[in-house]
Design an enzyme around this catalytic site. Structure first.
Site, PDB file in Angstrom:
ATOM      1  N   ASP A  80      26.431 -30.835  -1.750  1.00 60.15           N
ATOM      2  CA  ASP A  80      27.862 -30.855  -1.439  1.00 60.15           C
ATOM      3  C   ASP A  80      28.135 -30.335  -0.036  1.00 60.15           C
ATOM      4  O   ASP A  80      27.315 -29.635   0.567  1.00 60.15           O
ATOM      5  CB  ASP A  80      28.645 -30.031  -2.460  1.00 60.15           C
ATOM      6  CG  ASP A  80      28.310 -28.540  -2.414  1.00 60.15           C
ATOM      7  OD1 ASP A  80      27.105 -28.217  -2.348  1.00 60.15           O
ATOM      8  OD2 ASP A  80      29.243 -27.717  -2.445  1.00 60.15           O
ATOM      9  N   GLU A 175      27.247 -25.858  -4.223  1.00 57.28           N
ATOM     10  CA  GLU A 175      26.866 -24.574  -3.617  1.00 57.28           C
ATOM     11  C   GLU A 175      28.006 -24.009  -2.785  1.00 57.28           C
ATOM     12  O   GLU A 175      28.211 -22.787  -2.749  1.00 57.28           O
ATOM     13  CB  GLU A 175      25.621 -24.764  -2.745  1.00 57.28           C
ATOM     14  CG  GLU A 175      25.002 -23.468  -2.233  1.00 57.28           C
ATOM     15  CD  GLU A 175      25.552 -23.009  -0.880  1.00 57.28           C
ATOM     16  OE1 GLU A 175      25.194 -21.905  -0.442  1.00 57.28           O
ATOM     17  OE2 GLU A 175      26.351 -23.771  -0.264  1.00 57.28           O
TER      18      GLU A 175
END
Length: 409
Positions: A80, A175
Protein backbone atom coordinates in the site's frame (compact mmCIF):
# COMPACT_ATOMS: atom_id res chain seq x y z
CA UNK A 1 19.69 -6.00 -11.97
CA UNK A 2 19.47 -2.28 -12.74
CA UNK A 3 17.11 -2.51 -15.68
CA UNK A 4 14.92 -5.14 -14.04
CA UNK A 5 14.51 -3.30 -10.77
CA UNK A 6 13.68 -0.10 -12.68
CA UNK A 7 11.18 -1.79 -14.97
CA UNK A 8 9.44 -3.46 -12.06
CA UNK A 9 9.31 -0.28 -10.03
CA UNK A 10 7.73 1.72 -12.84
CA UNK A 11 5.16 -1.03 -13.35
CA UNK A 12 4.27 -1.24 -9.66
CA UNK A 13 3.81 2.51 -9.18
CA UNK A 14 1.39 2.60 -12.11
CA UNK A 15 -1.05 0.65 -9.90
CA UNK A 16 -2.93 2.67 -7.28
CA UNK A 17 -2.75 0.91 -3.90
CA UNK A 18 -3.53 3.73 -1.47
CA UNK A 19 -4.80 2.42 1.87
CA UNK A 20 -7.68 3.91 3.88
CA UNK A 21 -7.41 4.53 7.64
CA UNK A 22 -11.19 4.82 7.97
CA UNK A 23 -11.89 1.38 6.55
CA UNK A 24 -12.89 -1.56 8.74
CA UNK A 25 -11.82 -4.25 6.27
CA UNK A 26 -8.52 -5.97 5.47
CA UNK A 27 -7.24 -4.91 3.08
CA UNK A 28 -8.59 -1.45 3.70
CA UNK A 29 -8.97 -0.94 -0.06
CA UNK A 30 -9.79 -3.57 -2.68
CA UNK A 31 -7.41 -1.95 -5.17
CA UNK A 32 -4.46 -3.36 -3.24
CA UNK A 33 -5.41 -6.70 -4.77
CA UNK A 34 -4.63 -5.21 -8.20
CA UNK A 35 -0.93 -5.12 -7.39
CA UNK A 36 -1.08 -8.34 -5.38
CA UNK A 37 -2.34 -10.30 -8.39
CA UNK A 38 0.45 -8.89 -10.56
CA UNK A 39 3.02 -9.92 -7.98
CA UNK A 40 1.62 -13.43 -7.58
CA UNK A 41 1.86 -13.99 -11.32
CA UNK A 42 5.39 -12.63 -11.38
CA UNK A 43 6.58 -14.79 -8.49
CA UNK A 44 5.07 -17.88 -10.13
CA UNK A 45 6.77 -17.06 -13.44
CA UNK A 46 10.11 -16.69 -11.67
CA UNK A 47 9.63 -20.22 -10.38
CA UNK A 48 8.98 -19.72 -6.68
CA UNK A 49 7.03 -22.34 -4.77
CA UNK A 50 4.06 -22.16 -2.39
CA UNK A 51 2.95 -18.81 -3.82
CA UNK A 52 -0.23 -17.78 -2.02
CA UNK A 53 -2.52 -14.75 -1.86
CA UNK A 54 -5.04 -14.92 0.97
CA UNK A 55 -8.37 -13.16 1.44
CA UNK A 56 -6.70 -10.39 3.45
CA UNK A 57 -4.26 -9.60 0.63
CA UNK A 58 -1.11 -11.13 2.13
CA UNK A 59 1.33 -12.71 -0.31
CA UNK A 60 3.77 -15.42 0.71
CA UNK A 61 6.18 -17.43 -1.43
CA UNK A 62 9.31 -19.57 -1.09
CA UNK A 63 12.52 -20.08 -2.98
CA UNK A 64 13.61 -23.53 -1.70
CA UNK A 65 17.06 -24.02 -0.25
CA UNK A 66 19.83 -25.36 -2.43
CA UNK A 67 21.99 -26.31 0.55
CA UNK A 68 21.17 -27.96 3.86
CA UNK A 69 21.28 -26.84 7.46
CA UNK A 70 20.55 -23.14 6.95
CA UNK A 71 17.79 -21.28 8.82
CA UNK A 72 14.98 -19.95 6.61
CA UNK A 73 15.17 -16.17 6.24
CA UNK A 74 12.49 -13.79 5.02
CA UNK A 75 12.27 -10.56 3.08
CA UNK A 76 9.19 -8.38 3.44
CA UNK A 77 7.74 -5.20 1.92
CA UNK A 78 4.31 -3.58 1.86
CA UNK A 79 2.08 -2.97 -1.13
CA UNK A 80 0.00 0.00 0.00
CA UNK A 81 0.87 3.68 -0.31
CA UNK A 82 0.14 6.44 2.15
CA UNK A 83 -3.38 7.88 2.44
CA UNK A 84 -1.83 11.33 2.94
CA UNK A 85 -1.72 12.11 -0.77
CA UNK A 86 -3.03 10.49 -3.94
CA UNK A 87 -1.25 7.51 -5.46
CA UNK A 88 -3.43 7.46 -8.58
CA UNK A 89 -2.12 8.21 -12.08
CA UNK A 90 1.46 8.62 -10.90
CA UNK A 91 3.67 10.11 -13.60
CA UNK A 92 7.28 9.31 -12.72
CA UNK A 93 10.12 11.24 -14.35
CA UNK A 94 13.68 9.92 -14.58
CA UNK A 95 16.52 12.38 -14.07
CA UNK A 96 19.91 11.02 -15.09
CA UNK A 97 23.11 12.29 -13.50
CA UNK A 98 21.19 14.56 -11.14
CA UNK A 99 23.06 17.86 -10.64
CA UNK A 100 22.24 18.25 -6.94
CA UNK A 101 20.21 21.42 -7.44
CA UNK A 102 16.54 22.34 -7.00
CA UNK A 103 14.20 19.98 -8.84
CA UNK A 104 11.24 21.58 -10.62
CA UNK A 105 8.46 19.02 -10.46
CA UNK A 106 5.65 21.08 -11.92
CA UNK A 107 6.54 24.44 -13.43
CA UNK A 108 2.93 25.42 -14.09
CA UNK A 109 1.95 24.92 -10.44
CA UNK A 110 5.25 26.12 -9.01
CA UNK A 111 5.98 22.82 -7.25
CA UNK A 112 9.69 22.46 -6.52
CA UNK A 113 11.82 20.14 -4.42
CA UNK A 114 14.31 22.72 -3.22
CA UNK A 115 17.64 22.37 -1.46
CA UNK A 116 16.43 24.92 1.07
CA UNK A 117 13.47 22.80 2.14
CA UNK A 118 15.01 19.37 1.47
CA UNK A 119 18.81 19.67 1.87
CA UNK A 120 19.19 15.87 1.83
CA UNK A 121 18.52 15.82 -1.93
CA UNK A 122 22.15 16.91 -2.38
CA UNK A 123 23.13 13.37 -1.31
CA UNK A 124 21.76 12.12 -4.63
CA UNK A 125 24.02 14.23 -6.84
CA UNK A 126 25.37 12.20 -9.75
CA UNK A 127 22.79 9.46 -9.38
CA UNK A 128 19.83 8.62 -11.57
CA UNK A 129 16.70 9.52 -9.64
CA UNK A 130 12.97 9.18 -10.16
CA UNK A 131 10.62 11.99 -9.13
CA UNK A 132 6.93 12.82 -9.47
CA UNK A 133 5.17 15.49 -11.52
CA UNK A 134 4.14 17.18 -8.28
CA UNK A 135 0.53 15.99 -8.32
CA UNK A 136 0.95 12.68 -6.46
CA UNK A 137 3.37 10.81 -4.29
CA UNK A 138 5.77 8.45 -6.05
CA UNK A 139 5.13 5.20 -4.22
CA UNK A 140 8.76 4.32 -3.54
CA UNK A 141 7.45 3.63 -0.05
CA UNK A 142 7.35 0.74 -0.47
CA UNK A 143 7.21 -0.31 -4.10
CA UNK A 144 10.95 0.26 -4.31
CA UNK A 145 11.33 -2.40 -1.62
CA UNK A 146 9.08 -4.80 -3.52
CA UNK A 147 11.05 -4.27 -6.75
CA UNK A 148 14.30 -4.97 -4.92
CA UNK A 149 13.02 -8.17 -3.32
CA UNK A 150 11.51 -9.57 -6.51
CA UNK A 151 14.65 -8.74 -8.48
CA UNK A 152 16.88 -10.23 -5.79
CA UNK A 153 14.96 -13.48 -5.50
CA UNK A 154 14.87 -13.84 -9.28
CA UNK A 155 18.66 -13.49 -9.33
CA UNK A 156 19.02 -16.21 -6.70
CA UNK A 157 16.69 -18.48 -8.67
CA UNK A 158 18.72 -17.97 -11.85
CA UNK A 159 22.11 -18.44 -10.12
CA UNK A 160 21.99 -21.76 -8.27
CA UNK A 161 25.74 -21.56 -7.71
CA UNK A 162 24.92 -19.09 -4.91
CA UNK A 163 24.16 -21.30 -1.94
CA UNK A 164 21.27 -20.34 0.34
CA UNK A 165 18.66 -21.74 2.68
CA UNK A 166 14.92 -21.36 2.21
CA UNK A 167 14.12 -17.79 1.16
CA UNK A 168 10.66 -16.67 2.26
CA UNK A 169 8.99 -13.71 0.57
CA UNK A 170 6.16 -11.71 2.13
CA UNK A 171 4.20 -8.71 0.85
CA UNK A 172 1.65 -7.07 3.14
CA UNK A 173 -1.27 -4.64 2.80
CA UNK A 174 -2.08 -1.61 4.96
CA UNK A 175 1.32 -0.95 6.52
CA UNK A 176 0.79 2.79 6.07
CA UNK A 177 -2.22 2.75 8.36
CA UNK A 178 -0.49 0.63 11.00
CA UNK A 179 -2.20 -2.66 10.14
CA UNK A 180 0.41 -4.42 8.03
CA UNK A 181 1.08 -7.13 10.60
CA UNK A 182 -2.52 -7.56 11.78
CA UNK A 183 -3.09 -10.80 9.84
CA UNK A 184 0.50 -11.82 9.10
CA UNK A 185 0.80 -15.54 9.83
CA UNK A 186 4.35 -15.88 11.20
CA UNK A 187 4.07 -19.66 11.50
CA UNK A 188 2.92 -20.04 7.91
CA UNK A 189 5.65 -17.68 6.70
CA UNK A 190 8.20 -20.11 8.06
CA UNK A 191 11.22 -17.85 8.43
CA UNK A 192 13.30 -17.76 11.58
CA UNK A 193 14.59 -14.24 10.87
CA UNK A 194 13.56 -11.61 8.38
CA UNK A 195 14.25 -8.13 6.98
CA UNK A 196 11.91 -5.45 5.76
CA UNK A 197 13.10 -3.34 2.82
CA UNK A 198 11.23 -0.21 3.87
CA UNK A 199 13.89 2.31 4.84
CA UNK A 200 15.25 5.47 3.28
CA UNK A 201 18.56 6.37 1.71
CA UNK A 202 21.26 3.99 0.54
CA UNK A 203 22.99 2.29 3.46
CA UNK A 204 20.32 2.80 6.10
CA UNK A 205 19.80 0.00 8.59
CA UNK A 206 17.38 0.37 11.46
CA UNK A 207 16.66 -1.89 14.39
CA UNK A 208 15.27 0.79 16.70
CA UNK A 209 11.92 2.48 16.21
CA UNK A 210 9.48 4.57 18.16
CA UNK A 211 7.16 3.18 20.76
CA UNK A 212 3.85 4.43 19.40
CA UNK A 213 0.36 5.25 20.59
CA UNK A 214 -2.69 7.01 19.19
CA UNK A 215 -4.71 9.42 21.33
CA UNK A 216 -8.21 10.29 20.14
CA UNK A 217 -9.51 13.41 21.89
CA UNK A 218 -13.25 14.06 21.74
CA UNK A 219 -14.63 17.50 22.63
CA UNK A 220 -18.36 17.86 23.23
CA UNK A 221 -19.59 21.42 22.68
CA UNK A 222 -23.12 22.79 22.66
CA UNK A 223 -24.38 24.38 19.50
CA UNK A 224 -27.01 27.09 19.46
CA UNK A 225 -28.08 29.37 16.65
CA UNK A 226 -25.50 32.19 16.66
CA UNK A 227 -28.27 34.76 16.81
CA UNK A 228 -29.32 33.54 20.26
CA UNK A 229 -26.05 32.02 21.46
CA UNK A 230 -25.16 34.40 24.27
CA UNK A 231 -24.40 32.47 27.48
CA UNK A 232 -25.58 29.25 25.79
CA UNK A 233 -23.18 28.20 23.03
CA UNK A 234 -20.09 26.18 23.96
CA UNK A 235 -17.87 26.03 20.89
CA UNK A 236 -15.86 22.81 20.78
CA UNK A 237 -13.50 24.22 18.15
CA UNK A 238 -12.35 26.93 20.55
CA UNK A 239 -11.70 24.31 23.21
CA UNK A 240 -9.50 22.40 20.74
CA UNK A 241 -7.11 25.35 20.80
CA UNK A 242 -6.67 24.83 24.54
CA UNK A 243 -5.85 21.18 23.91
CA UNK A 244 -3.17 22.20 21.42
CA UNK A 245 -1.65 24.64 23.90
CA UNK A 246 -1.50 21.91 26.58
CA UNK A 247 1.47 20.22 24.88
CA UNK A 248 4.93 21.78 24.42
CA UNK A 249 5.70 23.29 21.03
CA UNK A 250 9.26 22.07 21.53
CA UNK A 251 7.99 18.47 21.48
CA UNK A 252 6.44 18.31 18.04
CA UNK A 253 7.80 16.44 14.99
CA UNK A 254 8.94 19.68 13.37
CA UNK A 255 11.02 20.61 16.43
CA UNK A 256 12.57 17.23 17.30
CA UNK A 257 15.08 14.80 15.80
CA UNK A 258 17.06 11.62 16.51
CA UNK A 259 15.87 9.95 19.70
CA UNK A 260 13.64 12.85 20.75
CA UNK A 261 10.00 11.92 21.19
CA UNK A 262 6.96 14.05 20.40
CA UNK A 263 3.23 14.72 20.49
CA UNK A 264 1.81 15.20 17.00
CA UNK A 265 -1.65 16.51 16.13
CA UNK A 266 -2.20 14.43 13.01
CA UNK A 267 -5.86 15.22 12.30
CA UNK A 268 -8.61 17.52 13.52
CA UNK A 269 -12.27 17.45 12.47
CA UNK A 270 -15.11 19.38 13.93
CA UNK A 271 -17.60 22.17 14.34
CA UNK A 272 -19.13 24.04 17.25
CA UNK A 273 -20.98 20.94 18.45
CA UNK A 274 -18.21 18.30 18.32
CA UNK A 275 -14.51 18.25 17.56
CA UNK A 276 -12.25 15.21 17.26
CA UNK A 277 -8.48 15.52 17.49
CA UNK A 278 -6.20 12.62 16.62
CA UNK A 279 -2.75 12.75 18.17
CA UNK A 280 0.12 10.33 17.82
CA UNK A 281 2.52 9.91 20.74
CA UNK A 282 6.07 8.72 20.09
CA UNK A 283 9.26 7.97 22.04
CA UNK A 284 12.13 5.51 21.59
CA UNK A 285 12.57 5.04 25.34
CA UNK A 286 9.85 2.79 26.78
CA UNK A 287 9.82 4.50 30.18
CA UNK A 288 9.60 7.96 28.60
CA UNK A 289 6.86 6.66 26.31
CA UNK A 290 4.79 5.62 29.32
CA UNK A 291 5.44 9.01 30.91
CA UNK A 292 4.25 10.76 27.75
CA UNK A 293 0.96 8.86 27.79
CA UNK A 294 0.46 9.65 31.46
CA UNK A 295 1.17 13.34 30.83
CA UNK A 296 -1.26 13.38 27.91
CA UNK A 297 -4.00 11.82 30.02
CA UNK A 298 -3.32 14.26 32.88
CA UNK A 299 -3.54 17.30 30.61
CA UNK A 300 -6.84 16.16 29.15
CA UNK A 301 -8.25 15.33 32.57
CA UNK A 302 -7.42 18.82 33.82
CA UNK A 303 -8.97 20.49 30.78
CA UNK A 304 -12.02 18.28 31.07
CA UNK A 305 -12.47 19.29 34.70
CA UNK A 306 -12.24 22.94 33.67
CA UNK A 307 -14.93 22.41 31.01
CA UNK A 308 -17.41 20.34 33.04
CA UNK A 309 -16.35 16.97 31.64
CA UNK A 310 -16.70 17.91 27.99
CA UNK A 311 -13.26 16.63 26.92
CA UNK A 312 -12.23 12.97 26.88
CA UNK A 313 -9.42 10.90 25.41
CA UNK A 314 -8.84 7.28 24.42
CA UNK A 315 -5.19 6.25 24.17
CA UNK A 316 -4.28 3.05 22.32
CA UNK A 317 -0.80 1.57 21.90
CA UNK A 318 0.18 0.87 18.28
CA UNK A 319 3.62 -0.76 18.39
CA UNK A 320 6.82 -0.90 20.42
CA UNK A 321 10.55 -0.44 19.87
CA UNK A 322 11.87 -3.59 18.20
CA UNK A 323 15.28 -3.02 19.81
CA UNK A 324 13.89 -4.98 22.79
CA UNK A 325 13.82 -8.05 20.53
CA UNK A 326 16.76 -7.40 18.21
CA UNK A 327 19.19 -6.94 21.13
CA UNK A 328 18.84 -10.66 21.82
CA UNK A 329 19.41 -11.43 18.12
CA UNK A 330 22.00 -8.79 17.18
CA UNK A 331 23.70 -11.02 14.64
CA UNK A 332 20.70 -10.35 12.36
CA UNK A 333 21.60 -6.66 12.18
CA UNK A 334 25.35 -7.27 12.27
CA UNK A 335 25.15 -9.62 9.30
CA UNK A 336 23.29 -6.98 7.27
CA UNK A 337 26.02 -4.45 8.10
CA UNK A 338 28.67 -6.90 6.89
CA UNK A 339 26.66 -7.64 3.73
CA UNK A 340 26.46 -3.93 2.89
CA UNK A 341 30.22 -3.59 3.21
CA UNK A 342 30.65 -6.65 1.00
CA UNK A 343 28.76 -4.96 -1.85
CA UNK A 344 30.47 -1.60 -1.38
CA UNK A 345 27.72 0.22 0.54
CA UNK A 346 28.61 2.26 3.62
CA UNK A 347 26.24 1.24 6.45
CA UNK A 348 24.34 3.97 8.25
CA UNK A 349 22.74 2.53 11.39
CA UNK A 350 20.09 4.94 12.65
CA UNK A 351 16.87 4.86 14.67
CA UNK A 352 13.58 4.97 12.79
CA UNK A 353 11.52 8.02 13.60
CA UNK A 354 8.46 5.99 12.78
CA UNK A 355 7.60 2.31 12.52
CA UNK A 356 7.55 -0.60 10.10
CA UNK A 357 5.89 -3.97 9.82
CA UNK A 358 9.16 -5.31 11.19
CA UNK A 359 8.58 -3.69 14.57
CA UNK A 360 5.37 -5.60 15.22
CA UNK A 361 6.65 -8.76 13.55
CA UNK A 362 9.65 -8.75 15.88
CA UNK A 363 7.30 -8.88 18.86
CA UNK A 364 5.34 -11.65 17.09
CA UNK A 365 8.43 -13.88 17.11
CA UNK A 366 10.10 -12.86 13.86
CA UNK A 367 13.16 -10.62 14.53
CA UNK A 368 13.05 -8.20 11.63
CA UNK A 369 15.41 -5.20 11.15
CA UNK A 370 14.65 -2.65 8.46
CA UNK A 371 16.86 -2.01 5.42
CA UNK A 372 17.03 0.87 2.96
CA UNK A 373 14.71 1.03 -0.04
CA UNK A 374 16.53 4.00 -1.56
CA UNK A 375 14.14 6.93 -1.36
CA UNK A 376 13.33 10.03 0.70
CA UNK A 377 10.46 12.45 1.35
CA UNK A 378 7.92 9.64 1.60
CA UNK A 379 4.19 10.37 1.88
CA UNK A 380 4.39 13.53 -0.22
CA UNK A 381 4.69 14.98 -3.68
CA UNK A 382 8.44 15.61 -3.19
CA UNK A 383 9.22 11.90 -2.87
CA UNK A 384 12.13 10.58 -4.90
CA UNK A 385 14.14 7.39 -5.22
CA UNK A 386 17.57 6.47 -6.57
CA UNK A 387 17.89 3.75 -9.19
CA UNK A 388 21.41 3.01 -7.97
CA UNK A 389 20.05 2.50 -4.45
CA UNK A 390 17.32 0.15 -5.68
CA UNK A 391 19.89 -1.89 -7.57
CA UNK A 392 22.03 -2.01 -4.41
CA UNK A 393 18.98 -3.17 -2.44
CA UNK A 394 18.51 -6.15 -4.74
CA UNK A 395 22.23 -6.98 -4.47
CA UNK A 396 22.05 -6.66 -0.69
CA UNK A 397 19.24 -9.18 -0.49
CA UNK A 398 21.29 -11.66 -2.49
CA UNK A 399 24.37 -11.10 -0.35
CA UNK A 400 22.44 -11.52 2.91
CA UNK A 401 21.06 -14.85 1.73
CA UNK A 402 24.54 -15.94 0.67
CA UNK A 403 26.14 -14.90 3.98
CA UNK A 404 23.61 -16.89 6.01
CA UNK A 405 24.72 -19.98 4.11
CA UNK A 406 28.42 -19.13 4.31
CA UNK A 407 28.19 -18.73 8.10
CA UNK A 408 25.98 -21.78 8.56
CA UNK A 409 23.29 -19.83 10.38
Amino acid sequence: MREKVLSRFLNYVSIDTQSDPNSTTTPSTEKQFDLAKVLVKELEEIGLEDVTLDDNCYIMAKLPANTEGISPIGFISHMDTSPDISGKDIKPRIIENYDGKDIVLNEEKGIVTSLKDYPEIANFKGQTIIVTDGNTLLGADDKAGIAEIVTGVEYLKNHPEIKHGDIMIGFTPDEEIGCGADHFDVKKFGAKYAYTFDGGELGELEYENFNAATAVVTIAGRNVHPGSAKDKMINSVYMSAEVMDAFPKSERPETTEGYEGFYHLNEIHGNAETTTMIYIIRDHDRAKFEERKEFFQKQIDELSKKHDGRISVEITDSYYNMREIIEDNMFVADLAVEAMKDIGVEPNVIPIRGGTDGARLSFMGLPCPNLFAGGINFHGRNELVSIEAMEAGAKLMVRIAEKYAEQGL
